[in-house]
Design a protein around this motif. Structure first.
Motif, PDB file in Angstrom:
ATOM      1  N   GLU A   4       0.851  -1.192   0.000  1.00 29.71           N
ATOM      2  CA  GLU A   4       0.000   0.000   0.000  1.00 29.71           C
ATOM      3  C   GLU A   4       0.883   1.238   0.000  1.00 29.71           C
ATOM      4  O   GLU A   4       1.985   1.227   0.538  1.00 29.71           O
ATOM      5  CB  GLU A   4      -0.899   0.019   1.244  1.00 29.71           C
ATOM      6  CG  GLU A   4      -2.058  -0.919   1.169  1.00 29.71           C
ATOM      7  CD  GLU A   4      -3.028  -0.688   2.319  1.00 29.71           C
ATOM      8  OE1 GLU A   4      -3.072   0.433   2.851  1.00 29.71           O
ATOM      9  OE2 GLU A   4      -3.727  -1.644   2.668  1.00 29.71           O
ATOM     10  N   TYR A   5       0.366   2.274  -0.591  1.00 29.73           N
ATOM     11  CA  TYR A   5       1.050   3.558  -0.610  1.00 29.73           C
ATOM     12  C   TYR A   5       0.140   4.606   0.004  1.00 29.73           C
ATOM     13  O   TYR A   5      -1.077   4.557  -0.162  1.00 29.73           O
ATOM     14  CB  TYR A   5       1.419   3.969  -2.040  1.00 29.73           C
ATOM     15  CG  TYR A   5       2.511   3.117  -2.639  1.00 29.73           C
ATOM     16  CD1 TYR A   5       3.843   3.475  -2.485  1.00 29.73           C
ATOM     17  CD2 TYR A   5       2.210   1.962  -3.335  1.00 29.73           C
ATOM     18  CE1 TYR A   5       4.852   2.698  -3.028  1.00 29.73           C
ATOM     19  CE2 TYR A   5       3.206   1.173  -3.880  1.00 29.73           C
ATOM     20  CZ  TYR A   5       4.528   1.556  -3.726  1.00 29.73           C
ATOM     21  OH  TYR A   5       5.526   0.788  -4.257  1.00 29.73           O
ATOM     22  N   ASP A   6       0.721   5.572   0.703  1.00 30.75           N
ATOM     23  CA  ASP A   6      -0.042   6.632   1.344  1.00 30.75           C
ATOM     24  C   ASP A   6       0.012   7.885   0.477  1.00 30.75           C
ATOM     25  O   ASP A   6       1.052   8.511   0.334  1.00 30.75           O
ATOM     26  CB  ASP A   6       0.549   6.922   2.726  1.00 30.75           C
ATOM     27  CG  ASP A   6      -0.203   8.013   3.472  1.00 30.75           C
ATOM     28  OD1 ASP A   6      -1.344   8.336   3.070  1.00 30.75           O
ATOM     29  OD2 ASP A   6       0.348   8.541   4.454  1.00 30.75           O
ATOM     30  N   PHE A   7      -1.125   8.230  -0.119  1.00 24.54           N
ATOM     31  CA  PHE A   7      -1.216   9.424  -0.955  1.00 24.54           C
ATOM     32  C   PHE A   7      -1.947  10.562  -0.251  1.00 24.54           C
ATOM     33  O   PHE A   7      -2.359  11.525  -0.880  1.00 24.54           O
ATOM     34  CB  PHE A   7      -1.936   9.093  -2.273  1.00 24.54           C
ATOM     35  CG  PHE A   7      -1.163   8.151  -3.147  1.00 24.54           C
ATOM     36  CD1 PHE A   7      -0.045   8.581  -3.820  1.00 24.54           C
ATOM     37  CD2 PHE A   7      -1.549   6.829  -3.275  1.00 24.54           C
ATOM     38  CE1 PHE A   7       0.681   7.712  -4.617  1.00 24.54           C
ATOM     39  CE2 PHE A   7      -0.837   5.952  -4.072  1.00 24.54           C
ATOM     40  CZ  PHE A   7       0.288   6.396  -4.747  1.00 24.54           C
ATOM     41  N   SER A   8      -2.098  10.476   1.066  1.00 23.46           N
ATOM     42  CA  SER A   8      -2.853  11.498   1.798  1.00 23.46           C
ATOM     43  C   SER A   8      -2.174  12.867   1.731  1.00 23.46           C
ATOM     44  O   SER A   8      -2.832  13.893   1.844  1.00 23.46           O
ATOM     45  CB  SER A   8      -3.057  11.077   3.247  1.00 23.46           C
ATOM     46  OG  SER A   8      -1.806  10.912   3.899  1.00 23.46           O
ATOM     47  N   ASN A   9      -0.875  12.902   1.526  1.00 25.13           N
ATOM     48  CA  ASN A   9      -0.157  14.178   1.414  1.00 25.13           C
ATOM     49  C   ASN A   9       0.164  14.514  -0.040  1.00 25.13           C
ATOM     50  O   ASN A   9       0.976  15.396  -0.312  1.00 25.13           O
ATOM     51  CB  ASN A   9       1.142  14.134   2.231  1.00 25.13           C
ATOM     52  CG  ASN A   9       0.879  14.048   3.711  1.00 25.13           C
ATOM     53  OD1 ASN A   9      -0.077  14.642   4.203  1.00 25.13           O
ATOM     54  ND2 ASN A   9       1.693  13.293   4.428  1.00 25.13           N
ATOM     55  N   GLY A  10      -0.483  13.823  -0.961  1.00 21.05           N
ATOM     56  CA  GLY A  10      -0.226  14.043  -2.379  1.00 21.05           C
ATOM     57  C   GLY A  10      -0.730  15.402  -2.842  1.00 21.05           C
ATOM     58  O   GLY A  10      -1.605  16.015  -2.250  1.00 21.05           O
ATOM     59  N   LYS A  11      -0.141  15.890  -3.913  1.00 20.38           N
ATOM     60  CA  LYS A  11      -0.526  17.180  -4.501  1.00 20.38           C
ATOM     61  C   LYS A  11      -0.998  16.956  -5.925  1.00 20.38           C
ATOM     62  O   LYS A  11      -0.515  16.054  -6.611  1.00 20.38           O
ATOM     63  CB  LYS A  11       0.662  18.141  -4.494  1.00 20.38           C
ATOM     64  CG  LYS A  11       1.135  18.484  -3.113  1.00 20.38           C
ATOM     65  CD  LYS A  11       2.318  19.416  -3.163  1.00 20.38           C
ATOM     66  CE  LYS A  11       2.825  19.674  -1.754  1.00 20.38           C
ATOM     67  NZ  LYS A  11       4.038  20.454  -1.741  1.00 20.38           N
TER      68      LYS A  11
END
Length: 69
Positions: A4-11
């Motif tokens: 899994e990857y965390d994209f919660s801080n993605g732009k």
């Protein structure tokens, strides 16, 4: 590779506005042939040439001149 990857801080991609949009357009055969011939002589794909020409029209703010006689 992670499970899994965390994209919660993605732009958001700042260049997404410049992405091309696929459309369907009817163009006369002789016009397509013209751009295909140009493509062969300069080595640029004909669809790219059409896009470059239309982009130049936008940049130059060319106005359409038609006369129906």
């Amino acid at each position: 590779m992670r499970e899994e990857y965390d994209f919660s801080n993605g732009k958001k991609n700042p260049y997404v506005k410049g992405v091309k949009k696929q459309i369907t357009i009817n163009i006369d055969s002789d016009t397509i042939d013209y751009f295909k011939n140009q493509s062969e002589s300069c080595g640029i794909p004909y669809q790219t040439l059409i896009n470059l020409y239309l982009s130049d029209c936008v940049t130059q703010k060319k106005q359409i001149q038609t006369s129906w006689e």
